[in-house]
Scaffold this motif. Sequence first.
Motif, PDB file in Angstrom:
ATOM      1  N   VAL A 247       0.835  -1.200   0.000  1.00 40.84           N
ATOM      2  CA  VAL A 247       0.000   0.000   0.000  1.00 40.84           C
ATOM      3  C   VAL A 247       0.870   1.249   0.000  1.00 40.84           C
ATOM      4  N   SER A 248       1.916   1.234   0.820  1.00 49.25           N
ATOM      5  CA  SER A 248       2.809   2.392   0.903  1.00 49.25           C
ATOM      6  C   SER A 248       3.485   2.666  -0.430  1.00 49.25           C
ATOM      7  N   ASP A 249       4.010   1.611  -1.059  1.00 44.80           N
ATOM      8  CA  ASP A 249       4.711   1.781  -2.338  1.00 44.80           C
ATOM      9  C   ASP A 249       3.767   2.276  -3.432  1.00 44.80           C
ATOM     10  N   LEU A 250       2.578   1.691  -3.489  1.00 44.38           N
ATOM     11  CA  LEU A 250       1.632   2.084  -4.525  1.00 44.38           C
ATOM     12  C   LEU A 250       1.119   3.500  -4.316  1.00 44.38           C
ATOM     13  N   ASP A 251       0.951   3.875  -3.052  1.00 36.62           N
ATOM     14  CA  ASP A 251       0.475   5.236  -2.813  1.00 36.62           C
ATOM     15  C   ASP A 251       1.539   6.271  -3.129  1.00 36.62           C
ATOM     16  N   ILE A 252       2.790   5.934  -2.887  1.00 36.56           N
ATOM     17  CA  ILE A 252       3.875   6.845  -3.272  1.00 36.56           C
ATOM     18  C   ILE A 252       3.860   7.058  -4.787  1.00 36.56           C
ATOM     19  N   ARG A 253       3.662   5.980  -5.531  1.00 35.01           N
ATOM     20  CA  ARG A 253       3.574   6.097  -6.993  1.00 35.01           C
ATOM     21  C   ARG A 253       2.371   6.948  -7.396  1.00 35.01           C
ATOM     22  N   LEU A 254       1.279   6.787  -6.682  1.00 37.72           N
ATOM     23  CA  LEU A 254       0.080   7.569  -6.991  1.00 37.72           C
ATOM     24  C   LEU A 254       0.319   9.051  -6.721  1.00 37.72           C
ATOM     25  N   GLN A 255       1.017   9.373  -5.629  1.00 35.48           N
ATOM     26  CA  GLN A 255       1.316  10.771  -5.331  1.00 35.48           C
ATOM     27  C   GLN A 255       2.237  11.377  -6.389  1.00 35.48           C
ATOM     28  N   ARG A 256       3.174  10.565  -6.876  1.00 34.29           N
ATOM     29  CA  ARG A 256       4.059  11.061  -7.934  1.00 34.29           C
ATOM     30  C   ARG A 256       3.271  11.340  -9.206  1.00 34.29           C
ATOM     31  N   TRP A 257       2.327  10.456  -9.506  1.00 31.82           N
ATOM     32  CA  TRP A 257       1.484  10.684 -10.684  1.00 31.82           C
ATOM     33  C   TRP A 257       0.694  11.976 -10.515  1.00 31.82           C
ATOM     34  N   ASN A 258       0.136  12.190  -9.363  1.00 36.79           N
ATOM     35  CA  ASN A 258      -0.657  13.389  -9.112  1.00 36.79           C
ATOM     36  C   ASN A 258       0.196  14.652  -9.230  1.00 36.79           C
ATOM     37  N   ALA A 259       1.438  14.569  -8.798  1.00 41.86           N
ATOM     38  CA  ALA A 259       2.323  15.734  -8.875  1.00 41.86           C
ATOM     39  C   ALA A 259       2.672  16.088 -10.320  1.00 41.86           C
ATOM     40  N   GLU A 260       2.498  15.135 -11.224  1.00 41.59           N
ATOM     41  CA  GLU A 260       2.839  15.366 -12.619  1.00 41.59           C
ATOM     42  C   GLU A 260       1.758  16.151 -13.369  1.00 41.59           C
ATOM     43  N   ILE A 261       0.572  16.253 -12.786  1.00 40.08           N
ATOM     44  CA  ILE A 261      -0.531  16.945 -13.459  1.00 40.08           C
ATOM     45  C   ILE A 261      -0.219  18.434 -13.554  1.00 40.08           C
ATOM     46  N   PRO A 262      -0.269  19.021 -14.738  1.00 40.48           N
ATOM     47  CA  PRO A 262       0.000  20.468 -14.861  1.00 40.48           C
ATOM     48  C   PRO A 262      -1.119  21.291 -14.241  1.00 40.48           C
ATOM     49  N   ASP A 263      -0.807  22.521 -13.881  1.00 42.01           N
ATOM     50  CA  ASP A 263      -1.771  23.384 -13.199  1.00 42.01           C
ATOM     51  C   ASP A 263      -3.048  23.584 -14.006  1.00 42.01           C
ATOM     52  N   LEU A 264      -2.927  23.646 -15.319  1.00 44.91           N
ATOM     53  CA  LEU A 264      -4.097  23.889 -16.148  1.00 44.91           C
ATOM     54  C   LEU A 264      -5.101  22.738 -16.073  1.00 44.91           C
ATOM     55  N   LEU A 265      -4.651  21.559 -15.645  1.00 46.50           N
ATOM     56  CA  LEU A 265      -5.526  20.399 -15.520  1.00 46.50           C
ATOM     57  C   LEU A 265      -5.842  20.081 -14.061  1.00 46.50           C
ATOM     58  N   ARG A 266      -5.783  21.103 -13.221  1.00 52.60           N
ATOM     59  CA  ARG A 266      -6.179  20.974 -11.817  1.00 52.60           C
ATOM     60  C   ARG A 266      -7.339  21.929 -11.553  1.00 52.60           C
ATOM     61  N   LEU A 267      -8.314  21.454 -10.795  1.00 58.78           N
ATOM     62  CA  LEU A 267      -9.473  22.294 -10.493  1.00 58.78           C
ATOM     63  C   LEU A 267      -9.198  23.303  -9.392  1.00 58.78           C
ATOM     64  N   ASP A 268      -8.216  23.018  -8.539  1.00 59.13           N
ATOM     65  CA  ASP A 268      -8.014  23.827  -7.342  1.00 59.13           C
ATOM     66  C   ASP A 268      -6.830  24.772  -7.455  1.00 59.13           C
ATOM     67  N   THR A 269      -6.499  25.199  -8.676  1.00 56.41           N
ATOM     68  CA  THR A 269      -5.379  26.116  -8.859  1.00 56.41           C
ATOM     69  C   THR A 269      -5.877  27.428  -9.440  1.00 56.41           C
ATOM     70  N   PRO A 270      -5.192  28.540  -9.168  1.00 56.28           N
ATOM     71  CA  PRO A 270      -5.606  29.829  -9.737  1.00 56.28           C
ATOM     72  C   PRO A 270      -5.660  29.809 -11.259  1.00 56.28           C
ATOM     73  N   THR A 271      -4.739  29.045 -11.885  1.00 59.76           N
ATOM     74  CA  THR A 271      -4.719  28.982 -13.344  1.00 59.76           C
ATOM     75  C   THR A 271      -6.017  28.419 -13.885  1.00 59.76           C
ATOM     76  N   ALA A 272      -6.489  27.330 -13.248  1.00 60.12           N
ATOM     77  CA  ALA A 272      -7.720  26.691 -13.717  1.00 60.12           C
ATOM     78  C   ALA A 272      -8.950  27.524 -13.377  1.00 60.12           C
ATOM     79  N   SER A 273      -8.985  28.087 -12.176  1.00 61.86           N
ATOM     80  CA  SER A 273     -10.174  28.822 -11.743  1.00 61.86           C
ATOM     81  C   SER A 273     -10.355  30.134 -12.480  1.00 61.86           C
ATOM     82  N   SER A 274      -9.286  30.686 -13.036  1.00 65.11           N
ATOM     83  CA  SER A 274      -9.388  31.964 -13.725  1.00 65.11           C
ATOM     84  C   SER A 274      -9.766  31.815 -15.194  1.00 65.11           C
ATOM     85  N   THR A 275      -9.785  30.582 -15.699  1.00 63.83           N
ATOM     86  CA  THR A 275     -10.109  30.384 -17.106  1.00 63.83           C
ATOM     87  C   THR A 275     -11.605  30.481 -17.336  1.00 63.83           C
ATOM     88  N   SER A 276     -11.977  30.993 -18.510  1.00 63.19           N
ATOM     89  CA  SER A 276     -13.386  31.144 -18.836  1.00 63.19           C
ATOM     90  C   SER A 276     -13.931  29.854 -19.429  1.00 63.19           C
TER      91      SER A 276
END
Length: 657
Positions: free
Chosen positions: A340-369
């Motif tokens: 579980v620990s190893d797989l979750d670390i991999r999952l966190q790394r995957w999540n960190a790879e998402i660019p800001d434009l593809l995140r709902l909770d970032t200023p970049t995403a929230s400011s887009t029309s």
Amino acid sequence: MEAFHFHDATTPDMSMTTALPGGQRQPRPENSGPRNNNSIGRKARRLPASNPRLQANRAQLSELVSLFPSREVAALLVDTYFDRVHWFMLIFQQDDFRRTWQQMYDYPVEELISVYPNPGFIGTFLVVIGIALRYTGAHRRHLLQAHNVDPTAFEEKILSTVQAHLLDIISLGSLEAVQTCVLLGTYYLFHGNPELAWPVCGCGLRIAQALDLHRKMPSRGSTSTEMHRQYETRKRCWWAIYEIETFCSMSYGYPHGIKDSDCDVELLNPLARSSTGQSPATFDSTHQCPANLLSYKYLMSKLSRLIKDVLTGLYGLGFHGGISGRPGGLSSLQSLIRKVSDLDIRLQRWNAEIPDLLRLDTPTASSTSSYGSVEEMDRDIGASGPNFENHIYQLQALSLKLAYENARILVHRPLIAYKMVRRADNEIDRTTNNPTQDPLQLSMRACRDAALKTSELGTTHIFSLAADTYAASFLGIHTFTAGLTLCILSSIEPLSPQSYLSKIGLRQLMSIQARLRSGSRSALAAQGLDILKRLTKLVLEKEYKDITFSEAEAAPLPSQGADMDSNVDRQQVTENMPDYHTTHLEGSMGADPTVDYIEDPAMSQALYDFDQVLSGDNADGPLEPLFPDLVSLGTGFGQEQAWIWGIDSLAQWPDIR
């Protein structure tokens, strides 16, 4: 003596080899690739008339051609597909598809079957417009009716005819046949027919393997832009199949049909428009680049590979199917925690790879029309430009967020079946232990946090538009999983602050299901909502019993609920708890000799109670299935996550049409 080279040999007459492996495969015309505008209207090279099997297939496809709508209707439906569906699938190079269908319409209908060089595209084109018919809003339906087209009846006619001729399409053995299987399979999957989706996609998988889509193309020196585009299209098709296989395994417990050791194809390349852009070297490497529309598919493909490892490593759902039992003994539980620990670390790394434009909770995403309403979205036909791209980015960000939170639940679910107890007096100390020393508590918190964050997505503006896109059922399945998770966690810890938060989240999730039911007219969402209502009623009945105990049963309330305030919110409950992180898990097992880890009877009781409710052993009676004859198959919407959670009666629910 000069060596004989097989690759220089003349291709044998197809009429002589139709009974041999590969002999029936469609010969590839010299000009079968996408043609430039100067080639429109040219006669394609006729395929050999001596191949009776191919000629028979073409004759069978004539019924499909008879369904072609007028060019004006076709253009509207192709635009609708690329407005509503393409962002989620990305299985085509859009420019190539648009050029190819228009070229196909340049052929006279009476000649199309006999001379068109790419008969596999006929089925693909029809499935595209058939799916598009499902996602026409009021404005587009009005336009179709002006052409005497009934969207509902036409959709049913197209898809039933394609299904009837599926074997003819499959026997062509072309890339377009794979695309047809992927499109038709995902349509079944996201519209409540997983028992059809899985075998149809399985046919696509076998054709893809025969075409070596799972293999990396050998390097042949300098590669033309056209060859590069064809290779990227092949990869798009392969990873679409991989995602479907993984989704079916995750949601319904079906065996995964792909061996990773047999595949060396690269991940999708977000910079695919450039022949110089390279795919990541390995699956563990990251590919940081500015976000574009293909970044989403690259990330989802990578997540599918990770989820398959989760299913194999934690649930024992391998290539040949079958689910392993629970771990036995402390050493096995320690091994489970490490996984579980190893797989979750991999999952966190995957999540960190998402660019800001593809995140709902970032200023970049929230400011887009984006679009202000469904009606505005429906009127923008053949959409393009910054406003449309921002809309697509937000839809993709919503899907990525849902998939991530669902994966967190999947990773941590196995550990919350256990609890930590003190050896001295064998009393449960689950709630008073320091969470940093209890990996089971951390996993429970991770599951709750993931489900609560899923519940919060219903408040976003983009969610109000998503019900009218191809992702509506994707949203419904993942929000149902989150609701089921909160029901179980509330049942395990009644009258606790955590249970209070879970019920608030559960209410939000049921609201989401209700909106999906009305917005997309989804029977899947309707039945999911019915299930969650039943389970919520059970949770509240258990809490009522705890509140109205008899004098003989009187006992002190749990310490974590003693100072409960009526205005408690999530921040109050969690502010004094350490942030969840996988580093707390590894190495914590066995660190304290005064504790043991056992199967949690509260979890077992909760699952048993849920079984009783859903099987009908209660005052409300059983929930009526839509198709009782399918109950014995053990497949359906109810099976979503049922095999993971162990709710037997839920796994017997039939499919939703």
